[in-house]
Design a protein around this motif. Structure first.
Motif, mmCIF file in Angstrom:
data_model
loop_
_atom_site.group_PDB
_atom_site.id
_atom_site.type_symbol
_atom_site.label_atom_id
_atom_site.label_comp_id
_atom_site.label_asym_id
_atom_site.label_seq_id
_atom_site.Cartn_x
_atom_site.Cartn_y
_atom_site.Cartn_z
ATOM 1 N N SER A 22 54.458 29.981 21.857
ATOM 2 C CA SER A 22 54.266 31.392 22.163
ATOM 3 C C SER A 22 52.791 31.690 22.382
ATOM 4 C CB SER A 22 54.784 32.258 21.016
ATOM 5 O OG SER A 22 56.170 32.105 20.883
ATOM 6 N N PHE A 23 52.544 32.724 23.186
ATOM 7 C CA PHE A 23 51.177 33.207 23.367
ATOM 8 C C PHE A 23 51.220 34.690 23.600
ATOM 9 C CE2 PHE A 23 52.704 32.226 27.593
ATOM 10 C CZ PHE A 23 52.283 33.292 28.339
ATOM 11 N N ALA A 24 50.120 35.347 23.310
ATOM 12 C CA ALA A 24 50.029 36.790 23.530
ATOM 13 C C ALA A 24 49.248 37.050 24.809
ATOM 14 C CB ALA A 24 49.340 37.463 22.354
ATOM 15 N N ALA A 25 49.648 38.027 25.564
ATOM 16 C CA ALA A 25 48.940 38.381 26.789
ATOM 17 C C ALA A 25 47.518 38.826 26.469
ATOM 18 C CB ALA A 25 49.675 39.499 27.520
ATOM 19 N N ALA A 26 46.580 38.311 27.248
ATOM 20 C CA ALA A 26 45.169 38.623 27.005
ATOM 21 C C ALA A 26 44.857 40.042 27.447
ATOM 22 C CB ALA A 26 44.292 37.621 27.750
ATOM 23 N N GLN A 27 43.886 40.659 26.791
ATOM 24 C CA GLN A 27 43.438 41.982 27.207
ATOM 25 C C GLN A 27 42.711 41.913 28.546
ATOM 26 O OE1 GLN A 27 44.059 44.856 26.102
ATOM 27 N NE2 GLN A 27 44.309 44.916 23.898
ATOM 28 N N THR A 28 42.036 40.778 28.808
ATOM 29 C CA THR A 28 41.297 40.614 30.054
ATOM 30 C C THR A 28 41.951 39.531 30.892
ATOM 31 O OG1 THR A 28 39.231 41.286 29.007
ATOM 32 C CG2 THR A 28 39.068 40.074 31.085
ATOM 33 N N THR A 29 42.279 39.861 32.140
ATOM 34 C CA THR A 29 42.932 38.923 33.045
ATOM 35 C C THR A 29 42.146 38.850 34.340
ATOM 36 O OG1 THR A 29 44.379 40.742 33.742
ATOM 37 C CG2 THR A 29 45.257 39.199 32.113
ATOM 38 N N THR A 30 42.338 37.754 35.076
ATOM 39 C CA THR A 30 41.647 37.570 36.344
ATOM 40 C C THR A 30 42.625 37.101 37.424
ATOM 41 O OG1 THR A 30 41.035 35.274 35.859
ATOM 42 C CG2 THR A 30 39.462 36.989 35.221
ATOM 43 N N ALA A 31 42.306 37.399 38.648
ATOM 44 C CA ALA A 31 43.060 36.928 39.807
ATOM 45 C C ALA A 31 42.098 36.906 40.990
ATOM 46 C CB ALA A 31 44.253 37.836 40.097
ATOM 47 N N THR A 32 42.276 35.956 41.885
ATOM 48 C CA THR A 32 41.335 35.778 42.989
ATOM 49 C C THR A 32 42.051 35.863 44.330
ATOM 50 O OG1 THR A 32 39.867 34.391 41.653
ATOM 51 C CG2 THR A 32 39.641 34.220 44.038
ATOM 52 N N ARG A 33 41.418 36.524 45.275
ATOM 53 C CA ARG A 33 41.907 36.598 46.647
ATOM 54 C C ARG A 33 40.863 35.997 47.583
ATOM 55 N NH1 ARG A 33 46.788 36.327 47.747
ATOM 56 N NH2 ARG A 33 48.078 37.622 46.408
ATOM 57 N N THR A 66 38.921 41.214 37.981
ATOM 58 C CA THR A 66 38.996 41.098 36.529
ATOM 59 C C THR A 66 39.357 42.463 35.968
ATOM 60 O OG1 THR A 66 37.318 39.353 36.485
ATOM 61 C CG2 THR A 66 37.756 40.499 34.413
ATOM 62 N N TYR A 67 40.435 42.502 35.179
ATOM 63 C CA TYR A 67 40.855 43.778 34.598
ATOM 64 C C TYR A 67 40.849 43.676 33.084
ATOM 65 C CZ TYR A 67 43.336 48.093 33.609
ATOM 66 O OH TYR A 67 43.671 49.343 33.130
ATOM 67 N N ASN A 68 40.131 44.617 32.444
ATOM 68 C CA ASN A 68 40.087 44.714 30.991
ATOM 69 C C ASN A 68 41.008 45.858 30.586
ATOM 70 O OD1 ASN A 68 39.404 45.404 28.275
ATOM 71 N ND2 ASN A 68 37.439 44.341 28.515
ATOM 72 N N LEU A 192 48.964 47.289 33.103
ATOM 73 C CA LEU A 192 48.236 46.713 34.218
ATOM 74 C C LEU A 192 47.582 45.395 33.846
ATOM 75 C CD1 LEU A 192 46.491 49.955 35.528
ATOM 76 C CD2 LEU A 192 48.702 48.996 36.197
ATOM 77 N N ASN A 193 47.412 44.533 34.849
ATOM 78 C CA ASN A 193 46.612 43.327 34.708
ATOM 79 C C ASN A 193 45.944 43.050 36.052
ATOM 80 O OD1 ASN A 193 48.578 41.864 36.340
ATOM 81 N ND2 ASN A 193 49.856 41.767 34.502
ATOM 82 N N ALA A 194 45.171 41.985 36.114
ATOM 83 C CA ALA A 194 44.398 41.728 37.335
ATOM 84 C C ALA A 194 45.291 41.545 38.548
ATOM 85 C CB ALA A 194 43.526 40.498 37.136
ATOM 86 N N SER A 195 46.453 40.900 38.379
ATOM 87 C CA SER A 195 47.288 40.630 39.545
ATOM 88 C C SER A 195 47.961 41.884 40.072
ATOM 89 C CB SER A 195 48.336 39.561 39.233
ATOM 90 O OG SER A 195 49.395 40.072 38.459
ATOM 91 N N THR A 196 48.127 42.921 39.239
ATOM 92 C CA THR A 196 48.715 44.150 39.769
ATOM 93 C C THR A 196 47.780 44.806 40.785
ATOM 94 O OG1 THR A 196 47.884 45.473 37.897
ATOM 95 C CG2 THR A 196 50.112 44.591 37.711
ATOM 96 N N PHE A 197 46.487 44.508 40.700
ATOM 97 C CA PHE A 197 45.526 44.972 41.709
ATOM 98 C C PHE A 197 45.418 43.959 42.853
ATOM 99 C CE2 PHE A 197 44.279 47.180 37.846
ATOM 100 C CZ PHE A 197 43.980 48.454 38.297
ATOM 101 N N ALA A 198 45.188 42.688 42.513
ATOM 102 C CA ALA A 198 44.983 41.664 43.537
ATOM 103 C C ALA A 198 46.214 41.467 44.410
ATOM 104 C CB ALA A 198 44.591 40.346 42.881
ATOM 105 N N ASN A 199 47.421 41.742 43.870
ATOM 106 C CA ASN A 199 48.658 41.517 44.609
ATOM 107 C C ASN A 199 49.268 42.797 45.163
ATOM 108 O OD1 ASN A 199 48.270 38.905 43.821
ATOM 109 N ND2 ASN A 199 50.214 38.647 42.781
ATOM 110 N N ALA A 200 48.562 43.917 45.064
ATOM 111 C CA ALA A 200 49.059 45.158 45.661
ATOM 112 C C ALA A 200 48.841 45.104 47.169
ATOM 113 C CB ALA A 200 48.346 46.360 45.056
#
Length: 352
Positions: A22-33, A66-68, A192-200
């Motif tokens: 198991s792991f917990a979702a991080a508060q800070t996530t990243t995604a690259t385009r 990067t989304y915090n 929200l996380n980084a991919s919700t922005f990068a993948n919109a």
């Protein structure tokens, strides 16, 4: 595999599945385009790799999101990676377009910008919270309407630090990486996380032209040769929830992906991940939630709006209070047969 079999295969039918640690979702996530390069699109016609409107000059960029979640801060790190040929004029980036998750962000504000080089950016932000309503100031043919445009100008453009020849006034170029920071005002309860922005996605009626990011490049300060390039289109799934998750209350789950892709959204009390083995070309697929899974959006083919939503009422059961749930979407590219998954989102159920 048909789209109708997608949810049944992934979430219901017996699988050779293994739940890992198991792991917990991080508060800070990243995604690259990545903008430009093989598979990317251009406003200037059919070129692969995409070029400016001279039909020759290639341009490209990297944008890291990067989304915090704790501070609701979005940071974009932007690099001009246009191919360099010694003695040949290299393009500068003069604007950047991106999107926010539909219905999950009320506003964003540009709060800071800085560059690695001596010249600092003085770019401005134009934000459109609703792409379905006029006006749509951030329109780029053929990629359609974007939520956000960061605008510089040819004399304050982002250059590739490796380029030895630029057709802009000396010292005016911005050398990356260039960092833009935004204060985000999420909708109530938005996960929200980084991919919700990068993948919109942008919204357009041009088939196959919905993209996540695009950038305008210029060869000179007069705009003599320019063009707008995008990332290579793909299903690019994301998933999130909006609303306050109290027992007895109703929340909304949303799955996004490119039009024509087919997917499901599921949640689980187990953070997973779950590894499943699928036919080629996907093979092993890591789903970022565990078993058991509850499907909240069944197999859906994404429409031109790029999203599907489903309202769900949390049972009025006090035993659920404090329970943390984890969610994601799994999407099938109907043309290539390739599966992809969103980043995990999570929420905790609250008392009434």
């Amino acid at each position: 595999m048909t789209s109708h079999a997608l949810c049944r295969t992934l979430f219901v039918a017996p699988l050779a599945a293994m739940i890992l640690g198991s792991f917990a979702a991080a508060q800070t996530t990243t995604a690259t385009r990545l903008i430009g390069g093989p598979g990317g699109l251009t406003s200037c016609g059919a070129f692969n790799p995409p070029t400016l409107c001279d039909g020759i000059t290639q341009a490209s960029a990297s944008v890291q999101f990067t989304y915090n979640a704790a501070t609701t801060t979005l940071t974009l790190a932007v690099d001009n990676t246009s191919p360099v040929t010694t003695g040949v004029v290299n393009p500068v980036m003069t604007s950047l377009y991106f999107n926010v998750p539909v219905g999950a962000v009320n506003a964003i504000a540009l709060t800071g910008q800085s560059a690695a080089g001596a010249t600092q950016p003085g770019w401005t932000l134009t934000f459109d919270s609703d792409l379905q309503a006029l006006p749509n100031p951030n329109f780029v043919h053929p990629f359609g309407r974007f939520n956000a445009c960061l605008f510089g100008n040819p004399s304050n453009g982002i250059a590739n630090p490796l380029a030895d020849t630029l057709a802009v006034p000396p010292g005016s170029e911005i050398l990356g990486p260039v960092t833009f920071q935004f204060a985000v005002t999420p909708a109530t309860g938005a996960t929200l996380n980084a991919s919700t922005f990068a993948n919109a996605f942008s919204i357009t009626n041009a088939a196959g032209k919905n993209v996540n990011t695009a950038a305008h490049f210029n060869l000179d300060a007069c705009g003599g040769s320019s063009g707008c390039l995008s990332n290579a289109p793909s299903c690019s799934p994301s998933a999130f929830m909006t609303g306050t998750p109290r027992i007895g209350c109703t929340v909304k789950f949303t799955m996004t992906a490119a039009p024509g892709c087919a997917g499901c959204l599921a949640v689980s009390p187990n953070p997973g991940p779950t590894i499943v083995t699928l036919p080629a070309p996907t093979g092993a697929l890591s789903i970022p939630i565990g078993l058991p899974m509850e499907v909240l959006i069944n197999t859906s083919i994404l429409p031109n709006s790029t999203f599907v939503s489903q309202w769900f009422t949390i049972p009025n059961d006090t035993a659920l209070i404090g329970l943390t749930m984890y969610g994601c979407s799994v999407v099938l590219n109907m043309q290539t047969g390739l599966f992809s998954v969103s980043q995990q989102f999570q929420f905790s159920i609250l008392p009434p």
